[in-house]
Motif scaffolding. Structure first.
Motif, PDB file in Angstrom:
ATOM      1  N   ARG A  19       6.485   0.397  13.388  1.00 41.23           N
ATOM      2  CA  ARG A  19       5.266  -0.330  12.997  1.00 41.23           C
ATOM      3  C   ARG A  19       4.113   0.639  12.843  1.00 41.23           C
ATOM      4  NH1 ARG A  19       3.104  -5.145  16.678  1.00 41.23           N
ATOM      5  NH2 ARG A  19       4.114  -6.429  15.101  1.00 41.23           N
ATOM      6  N   TRP A  20       3.895   1.487  13.853  1.00 39.77           N
ATOM      7  CA  TRP A  20       2.732   2.378  13.812  1.00 39.77           C
ATOM      8  C   TRP A  20       2.914   3.497  12.803  1.00 39.77           C
ATOM      9  CZ3 TRP A  20      -1.079  -0.073  15.550  1.00 39.77           C
ATOM     10  CH2 TRP A  20      -0.944  -0.956  16.619  1.00 39.77           C
ATOM     11  N   LEU A  21       4.164   3.921  12.584  1.00 39.50           N
ATOM     12  CA  LEU A  21       4.411   4.951  11.575  1.00 39.50           C
ATOM     13  C   LEU A  21       3.996   4.465  10.195  1.00 39.50           C
ATOM     14  CD1 LEU A  21       5.627   7.627  10.587  1.00 39.50           C
ATOM     15  CD2 LEU A  21       7.852   6.469  10.477  1.00 39.50           C
ATOM     16  N   PHE A  22       4.429   3.253   9.820  1.00 40.36           N
ATOM     17  CA  PHE A  22       4.143   2.751   8.483  1.00 40.36           C
ATOM     18  C   PHE A  22       2.691   2.307   8.334  1.00 40.36           C
ATOM     19  CE2 PHE A  22       8.827   2.245   8.450  1.00 40.36           C
ATOM     20  CZ  PHE A  22       9.087   3.010   7.322  1.00 40.36           C
ATOM     21  N   ILE A  23       2.091   1.757   9.402  1.00 44.13           N
ATOM     22  CA  ILE A  23       0.665   1.427   9.328  1.00 44.13           C
ATOM     23  C   ILE A  23      -0.143   2.707   9.177  1.00 44.13           C
ATOM     24  CG2 ILE A  23      -1.306   0.540  10.653  1.00 44.13           C
ATOM     25  CD1 ILE A  23       0.528  -1.580  11.796  1.00 44.13           C
TER      26      ILE A  23
ATOM     27  N   LEU B  23      -5.974   8.034  -1.741  1.00 41.61           N
ATOM     28  CA  LEU B  23      -6.498   7.362  -2.929  1.00 41.61           C
ATOM     29  C   LEU B  23      -7.951   7.733  -3.194  1.00 41.61           C
ATOM     30  CD1 LEU B  23      -4.979   3.759  -2.610  1.00 41.61           C
ATOM     31  CD2 LEU B  23      -4.414   5.505  -4.314  1.00 41.61           C
ATOM     32  N   ARG B  24      -8.717   8.007  -2.137  1.00 41.85           N
ATOM     33  CA  ARG B  24     -10.113   8.406  -2.333  1.00 41.85           C
ATOM     34  C   ARG B  24     -10.208   9.663  -3.192  1.00 41.85           C
ATOM     35  NH1 ARG B  24     -14.158   6.954   1.462  1.00 41.85           N
ATOM     36  NH2 ARG B  24     -13.865   4.753   2.002  1.00 41.85           N
ATOM     37  N   TYR B  25      -9.255  10.573  -2.988  1.00 41.73           N
ATOM     38  CA  TYR B  25      -9.297  11.838  -3.739  1.00 41.73           C
ATOM     39  C   TYR B  25      -8.493  11.761  -5.030  1.00 41.73           C
ATOM     40  CZ  TYR B  25     -11.431  13.812   0.413  1.00 41.73           C
ATOM     41  OH  TYR B  25     -12.287  14.064   1.455  1.00 41.73           O
TER      42      TYR B  25
ATOM     43  N   TYR C 166       0.826  -1.210   0.000  1.00 48.10           N
ATOM     44  CA  TYR C 166       0.000   0.000   0.000  1.00 48.10           C
ATOM     45  C   TYR C 166       0.859   1.259   0.000  1.00 48.10           C
ATOM     46  CZ  TYR C 166      -3.151  -3.718   1.466  1.00 48.10           C
ATOM     47  OH  TYR C 166      -3.839  -4.898   1.548  1.00 48.10           O
ATOM     48  N   ILE C 167       1.966   1.234   0.741  1.00 47.30           N
ATOM     49  CA  ILE C 167       2.875   2.384   0.733  1.00 47.30           C
ATOM     50  C   ILE C 167       3.528   2.530  -0.632  1.00 47.30           C
ATOM     51  CG2 ILE C 167       5.033   3.267   1.718  1.00 47.30           C
ATOM     52  CD1 ILE C 167       4.150   1.999   4.395  1.00 47.30           C
ATOM     53  N   LEU C 168       3.893   1.401  -1.251  1.00 46.45           N
ATOM     54  CA  LEU C 168       4.470   1.435  -2.597  1.00 46.45           C
ATOM     55  C   LEU C 168       3.489   2.031  -3.592  1.00 46.45           C
ATOM     56  CD1 LEU C 168       6.777   0.545  -4.548  1.00 46.45           C
ATOM     57  CD2 LEU C 168       5.581  -1.649  -4.754  1.00 46.45           C
ATOM     58  N   GLU C 169       2.236   1.635  -3.505  1.00 46.01           N
ATOM     59  CA  GLU C 169       1.210   2.106  -4.439  1.00 46.01           C
ATOM     60  C   GLU C 169       0.947   3.600  -4.295  1.00 46.01           C
ATOM     61  OE1 GLU C 169      -1.506   1.337  -7.540  1.00 46.01           O
ATOM     62  OE2 GLU C 169      -0.136  -0.074  -6.574  1.00 46.01           O
ATOM     63  N   VAL C 170       0.981   4.094  -3.063  1.00 43.05           N
ATOM     64  CA  VAL C 170       0.580   5.485  -2.802  1.00 43.05           C
ATOM     65  C   VAL C 170       1.777   6.424  -2.755  1.00 43.05           C
ATOM     66  CG1 VAL C 170      -0.598   7.034  -1.191  1.00 43.05           C
ATOM     67  CG2 VAL C 170      -1.461   4.701  -1.544  1.00 43.05           C
ATOM     68  N   PHE C 171       2.834   6.038  -2.043  1.00 45.93           N
ATOM     69  CA  PHE C 171       3.929   6.975  -1.770  1.00 45.93           C
ATOM     70  C   PHE C 171       5.199   6.678  -2.559  1.00 45.93           C
ATOM     71  CE2 PHE C 171       1.331   6.875   2.123  1.00 45.93           C
ATOM     72  CZ  PHE C 171       0.942   8.215   2.154  1.00 45.93           C
ATOM     73  N   GLY C 172       5.241   5.556  -3.282  1.00 43.58           N
ATOM     74  CA  GLY C 172       6.389   5.288  -4.127  1.00 43.58           C
ATOM     75  C   GLY C 172       7.388   4.320  -3.512  1.00 43.58           C
TER      76      GLY C 172
ATOM     77  N   LEU D 169      10.701   4.463  -2.446  1.00 43.78           N
ATOM     78  CA  LEU D 169      11.649   4.710  -1.359  1.00 43.78           C
ATOM     79  C   LEU D 169      11.058   4.385   0.016  1.00 43.78           C
ATOM     80  CD1 LEU D 169      14.299   5.622  -0.175  1.00 43.78           C
ATOM     81  CD2 LEU D 169      13.551   8.015  -0.444  1.00 43.78           C
ATOM     82  N   PRO D 170       9.917   4.964   0.415  1.00 41.05           N
ATOM     83  CA  PRO D 170       9.373   4.591   1.733  1.00 41.05           C
ATOM     84  C   PRO D 170       8.994   3.118   1.821  1.00 41.05           C
ATOM     85  CG  PRO D 170       7.830   6.003   0.532  1.00 41.05           C
ATOM     86  CD  PRO D 170       9.108   6.022  -0.225  1.00 41.05           C
ATOM     87  N   ALA D 171       8.562   2.531   0.695  1.00 39.41           N
ATOM     88  CA  ALA D 171       8.228   1.100   0.708  1.00 39.41           C
ATOM     89  C   ALA D 171       9.472   0.262   0.962  1.00 39.41           C
ATOM     90  CB  ALA D 171       7.577   0.713  -0.617  1.00 39.41           C
ATOM     91  N   PHE D 172      10.582   0.632   0.332  1.00 36.16           N
ATOM     92  CA  PHE D 172      11.830  -0.101   0.555  1.00 36.16           C
ATOM     93  C   PHE D 172      12.285   0.029   1.998  1.00 36.16           C
ATOM     94  CE2 PHE D 172      16.431  -0.199   0.941  1.00 36.16           C
ATOM     95  CZ  PHE D 172      16.753  -1.413   0.346  1.00 36.16           C
ATOM     96  N   VAL D 173      12.200   1.240   2.550  1.00 37.63           N
ATOM     97  CA  VAL D 173      12.603   1.448   3.949  1.00 37.63           C
ATOM     98  C   VAL D 173      11.783   0.553   4.862  1.00 37.63           C
ATOM     99  CG1 VAL D 173      12.672   3.120   5.846  1.00 37.63           C
ATOM    100  CG2 VAL D 173      13.438   3.791   3.562  1.00 37.63           C
ATOM    101  N   ARG D 174      10.496   0.431   4.547  1.00 42.50           N
ATOM    102  CA  ARG D 174       9.613  -0.421   5.353  1.00 42.50           C
ATOM    103  C   ARG D 174      10.082  -1.880   5.342  1.00 42.50           C
ATOM    104  NH1 ARG D 174       7.781  -3.128   8.350  1.00 42.50           N
ATOM    105  NH2 ARG D 174       5.651  -3.750   8.833  1.00 42.50           N
ATOM    106  N   VAL D 175      10.355  -2.419   4.181  1.00 43.45           N
ATOM    107  CA  VAL D 175      10.737  -3.824   4.100  1.00 43.45           C
ATOM    108  C   VAL D 175      12.166  -4.035   4.597  1.00 43.45           C
ATOM    109  CG1 VAL D 175      11.678  -3.915   1.745  1.00 43.45           C
ATOM    110  CG2 VAL D 175      10.438  -5.881   2.656  1.00 43.45           C
ATOM    111  N   TRP D 176      13.009  -3.041   4.456  1.00 46.42           N
ATOM    112  CA  TRP D 176      14.387  -3.099   4.957  1.00 46.42           C
ATOM    113  C   TRP D 176      14.405  -3.299   6.474  1.00 46.42           C
ATOM    114  CZ3 TRP D 176      19.458  -3.102   3.466  1.00 46.42           C
ATOM    115  CH2 TRP D 176      20.412  -2.608   4.344  1.00 46.42           C
ATOM    116  N   VAL D 177      13.652  -2.479   7.187  1.00 45.55           N
ATOM    117  CA  VAL D 177      13.608  -2.572   8.647  1.00 45.55           C
ATOM    118  C   VAL D 177      12.948  -3.885   9.077  1.00 45.55           C
ATOM    119  CG1 VAL D 177      12.699  -1.500  10.744  1.00 45.55           C
ATOM    120  CG2 VAL D 177      13.589  -0.072   8.913  1.00 45.55           C
ATOM    121  N   GLU D 178      11.902  -4.285   8.360  1.00 44.67           N
ATOM    122  CA  GLU D 178      11.191  -5.517   8.700  1.00 44.67           C
ATOM    123  C   GLU D 178      12.100  -6.736   8.560  1.00 44.67           C
ATOM    124  OE1 GLU D 178       7.713  -7.611   9.895  1.00 44.67           O
ATOM    125  OE2 GLU D 178       7.971  -5.448   9.675  1.00 44.67           O
TER     126      GLU D 178
END
Length: 503
Positions: A396-400, A410-412, A113-119, A121-130
């Motif tokens: 966890r809570w930041l990325f969720i 996405l609604r807008y 979802y982060i990849l779809e919306v924000f691109g 870089l933040p998606a990679f950071v998310r999976v990197w830490v995980e």
């Protein structure tokens, strides 16, 4: 819409694809004869989906030490209110993920979802830490609880040796990894069985508690909201403990592509699971207070054991076994779900291509499962796991929160997007605010640990540019990476998914 890998035509080492076509040769250049198409199959039914959610939410916490909420609220009544409110807010987050999961029908959860919306870089950071810290440490922690409680009946009169706990824990982790590597069906069947064990354990506490209420054992509920006044920081911290206990409602979204009829199954599984868990948590806490006073609960290291010793006599020896099975279910569900996160991140070009390959006969994402094994074992025997989790709990809570805020975006941004399940906007708005509030709270209450976690998370930024963006790696490095990948592919008997990913 299918997002292409970030750099799909580069033959690189490390975190990029193996050759210019995006696929490596399969086991000597040819497919095994007579095999079906190698894909992850849709084997997750409604019952299995419910078992994944309930089985990963209910771990050891509700049985061992719910005193974090009581300690920071100051009264029995307010602690029960916090448990209820946290359940409702977790339901709001789960409903938001139900909309995301039915609109974006890709596995991967937060990452997707982060990849779809924000691109990327933040998606990679998310999976990197995980991959490097959060999931190995979290698996090791819940596994240690499993090891301790499975040994509890054997060491009634003495302290359990730490080495024995770690050795049994290592065996438990190994069994979970093997199970998830061998069969999707068997790992989900065992998850269903373990979920029933968890619910049985809760009923073992709730039923005697209800009987106590019928007998008039309500003395601990008199003046339920009187007691030590909670401090200004107390209630937010109690809220933080409560939300942590409900964490796990998002795991079904990690395996969306394997869910039968996800448009109906995902929302229904989420609603049923959250209703069961919330009612179960609140009633379990009520049951505790029918027998144990607030002061006694705060002194207990294992509330369920204390409760059962008072009411169940010799049968109380079964409670540690049920707690151990509960922990095993959380281990199994977590590994099952997060391996799909690594699988999807690899498919998108953010992790080594090997992690997006599937076993030719078992049809499991074998590399995505076993990549956790050495890291988890290192965490298990390395020491201070709990402080490490504190460093990164805010992540966890930041990325969720980001993922749920992405639903509003996405609604807008894409109002015509197909949404089989749609929630009122106040639900994701309130929940994302709650997530960011908890991030701010962790920064305020423990700036040192959170600061370290923030720094660890930020290491994903240079890693992204080094492994993903930089495409001029030395030829020797690329050749070595390709050779290692092909060798591991042959040893593990895995091949790239045959069908193109379709939405």
């Amino acid at each position: 819409m299918v997002r292409k890998p970030v750099v799909s035509t580069i033959s690189s080492g490390g975190y990029l694809q193996g050759n210019v076509n995006g696929k490596l040769p399969s086991l000597g250049g040819k497919e095994p004869p007579g095999q079906e198409k190698v894909v992850l199959k849709k084997k997750i039914t409604l019952l299995r989906g419910i078992s994944i959610i309930i089985g990963t939410i209910i771990g050891a916490g509700i049985f061992i030490s719910p005193k974090g909420v009581l300690q920071n609220t100051g009264s029995v009544g307010m602690s029960l209110v916090i448990w209820t409110v946290c359940g409702v807010l977790s339901l709001f987050g789960a409903l938001s993920y139900a909309e995301l999961g039915t609109s974006i029908k890709k596995s991967g959860g937060h990452y997707t979802y982060i990849l779809e919306v924000f691109g990327p870089l933040p998606a990679f950071v998310r999976v990197w830490v995980e991959l490097l810290i959060v999931r190995p440490a979290a698996t090791a922690v819940i596994s240690l609880a499993f090891g301790r409680y499975i040994l509890e009946p054997l060491f009634i009169q003495c302290e359990i040796p730490e080495l024995a706990i770690k050795l049994v824990t290592a065996v438990g982790i190994t069994v979970v990894m093997v199970l998830n590597s061998m069969s999707v069906s068997w790992s989900t069947r065992i998850q269903i069985f373990l979920t029933f064990c968890k619910l049985t354990a809760i009923l073992i506490i709730i039923v005697p508690g209800v009987m106590q209420l019928i007998k008039g054992q309500t003395q601990h509920f008199k003046d339920a909201f009187s007691g030590r006044d909670a401090s200004i920081m107390g209630l937010p911290l109690a809220f933080y403990y409560g939300m942590y206990a409900y964490a796990g409602w998002f795991y079904l979204n990690f395996v969306t592509e394997e869910v039968e009829n996800p448009e109906k199954t995902v929302p229904l599984a989420i609603c049923i699971s959250m209703a069961v868990v919330t009612v179960g948590y609140v009633l379990t806490n009520v049951a505790y207070f029918t027998t144990i006073s607030a002061e006694e609960l705060l002194l207990s290291n294992a509330v369920a054991v204390t409760f059962s010793e008072r009411l169940l006599g010799n049968f109380s020896l079964a409670v540690p076994i049920f707690v151990a099975l509960s922990c095993f279910g959380s281990m199994n569900g977590g590994v099952f779900a997060v391996s799909r996160l690594f699988y999807v991140a690899s498919r998108e070009g953010h992790l080594p291509e090997l992690l997006s390959m599937i076993h030719v006969r078992k049809h499991t994402p074998l590399p995505g499962v076993i990549v956790l094994y050495p890291l988890t074992m290192i965490m298990l025997f390395s020491g201070n796991l709990y402080s490490l989790l504190n460093f990164l709990s805010f992540a966890r809570w930041l990325f969720i929160g980001l993922a749920v805020a992405g639903l509003i975006y996405l609604r807008y941004k894409r109002p015509d997007m197909h949404r089989p399940f749609k929630v009122p906007l106040f639900i994701p708005a309130l929940f994302s605010f709650t997530c960011f509030f908890m991030v701010a709270l962790s920064l305020y209450s423990d700036p040192f640990s959170t600061g370290i976690g923030f720094i660890i998370t930020l290491t994903g930024v240079p890693a992204y540019y080094l492994f993903i963006i930089w495409d001029k790696k030395p030829k020797w490095f690329r050749r070595m990476s390709d050779r290692i990948t092909r060798t591991l592919q042959i040893i593990l008997e895995v091949v790239p998914e045959e069908d193109c990913h379709k939405l």
